[in-house]
Design a protein around this motif. Structure first.
Motif, short mmCIF file in Angstrom:
data_model
loop_
_atom_site.label_atom_id
_atom_site.label_comp_id
_atom_site.label_asym_id
_atom_site.label_seq_id
_atom_site.Cartn_x
_atom_site.Cartn_y
_atom_site.Cartn_z
N VAL A 8 4.67 -7.22 6.28
CA VAL A 8 3.31 -7.23 5.74
C VAL A 8 3.31 -6.58 4.35
O VAL A 8 3.74 -5.44 4.20
CB VAL A 8 2.34 -6.45 6.67
CG1 VAL A 8 0.96 -6.34 6.05
CG2 VAL A 8 2.28 -7.10 8.05
N VAL A 9 2.82 -7.32 3.35
CA VAL A 9 2.74 -6.78 1.99
C VAL A 9 1.27 -6.50 1.68
O VAL A 9 0.42 -7.40 1.81
CB VAL A 9 3.28 -7.79 0.95
CG1 VAL A 9 3.18 -7.22 -0.46
CG2 VAL A 9 4.72 -8.17 1.28
N GLU A 23 -1.92 1.46 6.77
CA GLU A 23 -1.83 2.39 7.91
C GLU A 23 -1.96 1.64 9.22
O GLU A 23 -1.19 1.86 10.17
CB GLU A 23 -2.94 3.45 7.81
CG GLU A 23 -2.53 4.62 6.93
CD GLU A 23 -3.65 5.64 6.73
OE1 GLU A 23 -4.84 5.25 6.66
OE2 GLU A 23 -3.31 6.82 6.60
N LEU A 24 -2.93 0.73 9.28
CA LEU A 24 -3.16 -0.04 10.51
C LEU A 24 -1.94 -0.90 10.86
O LEU A 24 -1.48 -0.93 12.00
CB LEU A 24 -4.41 -0.91 10.31
CG LEU A 24 -4.85 -1.85 11.43
CD1 LEU A 24 -6.38 -1.98 11.42
CD2 LEU A 24 -4.24 -3.24 11.30
N VAL A 32 6.07 -2.59 6.59
CA VAL A 32 5.01 -2.64 5.57
C VAL A 32 5.57 -2.34 4.18
O VAL A 32 6.35 -1.41 3.98
CB VAL A 32 3.89 -1.64 5.92
CG1 VAL A 32 2.80 -1.66 4.84
CG2 VAL A 32 3.28 -1.96 7.28
N ILE A 33 5.11 -3.14 3.22
CA ILE A 33 5.43 -2.91 1.80
C ILE A 33 4.10 -2.72 1.08
O ILE A 33 3.19 -3.57 1.23
CB ILE A 33 6.18 -4.12 1.21
CG1 ILE A 33 7.53 -4.27 1.90
CG2 ILE A 33 6.36 -3.98 -0.30
CD1 ILE A 33 8.11 -5.66 1.82
N ILE A 34 3.97 -1.63 0.35
CA ILE A 34 2.75 -1.45 -0.44
C ILE A 34 3.08 -1.62 -1.92
O ILE A 34 4.17 -1.27 -2.38
CB ILE A 34 2.07 -0.07 -0.19
CG1 ILE A 34 3.03 1.09 -0.45
CG2 ILE A 34 1.50 -0.01 1.23
CD1 ILE A 34 2.36 2.46 -0.39
N ALA A 35 2.12 -2.17 -2.65
CA ALA A 35 2.33 -2.43 -4.08
C ALA A 35 1.04 -2.08 -4.84
O ALA A 35 -0.06 -2.32 -4.34
CB ALA A 35 2.68 -3.90 -4.30
N SER A 36 1.21 -1.51 -6.01
CA SER A 36 0.10 -1.31 -6.96
C SER A 36 0.76 -0.85 -8.25
O SER A 36 1.98 -0.73 -8.31
CB SER A 36 -0.94 -0.32 -6.43
OG SER A 36 -0.43 0.98 -6.45
N LEU A 49 3.60 7.39 5.01
CA LEU A 49 3.51 6.32 6.02
C LEU A 49 4.88 5.78 6.44
O LEU A 49 4.98 4.99 7.37
CB LEU A 49 2.68 5.14 5.49
CG LEU A 49 1.21 5.38 5.13
CD1 LEU A 49 0.53 4.05 4.81
CD2 LEU A 49 0.48 6.07 6.28
N LYS A 50 5.92 6.19 5.70
CA LYS A 50 7.27 5.65 5.92
C LYS A 50 7.27 4.13 5.75
O LYS A 50 7.65 3.36 6.65
CB LYS A 50 7.81 6.06 7.29
CG LYS A 50 7.88 7.57 7.43
CD LYS A 50 8.73 8.01 8.57
CE LYS A 50 8.77 9.50 8.78
NZ LYS A 50 8.17 10.37 7.76
N VAL A 51 6.77 3.72 4.57
CA VAL A 51 6.77 2.30 4.21
C VAL A 51 7.46 2.18 2.84
O VAL A 51 7.74 3.18 2.18
CB VAL A 51 5.33 1.73 4.15
CG1 VAL A 51 4.63 1.89 5.49
CG2 VAL A 51 4.50 2.38 3.03
#
Ligand SMILES: NC(=O)c1ccc[n+]([C@@H]2O[C@H](COP(=O)([O-])OP(=O)(O)OC[C@H]3O[C@@H](n4cnc5c(N)ncnc54)[C@H](OP(=O)(O)O)[C@@H]3O)[C@@H](O)[C@H]2O)c1
Length: 234
Positions: A8-9, A23-24, A32-36, A49-51
């Protein structure tokens, strides 16, 4: 369908609705991959979050291409990133309204083109209730949100079997209003809460829950869901 083991990105995942969504998804066992844009905002969240964090600017073709080159094929993409600049219609600077479209609308366009989403996976866009409940001094936001909703419906056909949906939040208490003076922000939120049937403004988690449902409900595509505490029936 569960998110366990799904990739999930979340673009915009360092703050507000994107952070609650990351988080969900993580809680449900997704990779999970977060980007900004800002690594300084991304890194502490990624650590907590360990992502995985990948700095990305949705206003840049190259940056969005690089993001999806690094992720490879994914199951779900959520786009919450936006930086909105608005003002009175007759006087707001053209640079500001163009910047709003560049991030919110063309950002979504770029992400939808570059992401390689596995069949049955999903793309979720975040619009906003100003598309159907306009307010003075925010015509560009109304227009951007309306355009995004049309894009979501069009892509639900063109990108099938990838599913494409949009959630349209009402007023949600997130860092998006960090630039407002604190007293004015609190007053605005309290007034809004008092006028809504639910008696409160939204929390980022309220919208994340809808995004989670779009990701996991394999029958949802081409849907625009308004989660606004009753603002549209008010
Ligand atoms: N909060 C509300 O009341 C509300 C109501 C209706 C609609 N919405 C919509 O909901 C979405 C999420 O809002 P939010 O309240 O969660 O806002 P937020 O807390 O300000 O989060 C915005 C996120 O987007 C990222 N971002 C901004 N510009 C970017 C860019 N060019 N490229 C990549 N990332 C970028 C920010 O990180 P960086 O600064 O590090 O890039 C941040 O992670 C937005 O589309 C907003 O219009 C919000």
């Amino acid at each position: 369908m569960t998110l366990a083991g799904k990739k999930v990105v979340v673009i915009g995942g360092s703050s507000g609705i994107g952070l609650a969504t990351a988080e969900l998804a993580k809680k449900e066992g997704a990779d999970v991959i977060i980007a900004s844009r800002s690594a300084a905002k991304l890194d502490p969240v990624a650590e907590r979050l360990k992502v995985t964090a990948i700095p990305t600017d949705v206003t840049s073709d190259q940056s969005v291409a690089d993001l999806f080159r690094r992720t490879g094929p994914v199951d779900h993409v959520v786009l919450t990133a936006a930086q909105l600049r608005t003002g009175p219609f007759k006087t707001v600077a053209m640079d500001d309204v163009r910047a709003t479209m560049e991030g919110k609308f063309w950002g979504a366009w770029r992400v939808a083109r570059e992401a390689e989403i596995r069949p049955g996976g999903s793309l979720t866009l975040v619009t906003g209730f100003l598309s159907v409940r306009p307010r003075p001094n925010s015509a560009i936001i109304s227009a951007a949100n309306g355009a995004l909703e049309s894009l979501a419906r069009a892509l639900a056909l063109e990108l099938a079997p990838v599913r494409v949906n949009a959630v349209s939040p009402g007023v949600i208490d997130t860092p998006i209003r960090a630039a407002m003076p604190e007293a004015a922000r609190k007053e605005m939120l309290a007034k809004t809460a008092a006028a809504l049937p639910v008696g409160r403004v939204g929390m980022a988690e309220d919208i994340a829950r809808q995004i989670g449902s779009f990701m996991s409900n394999g029958f949802a595509t081409g849907s625009i869901v308004y989660v606004d505490g009753g603002a549209l029936v008010n």
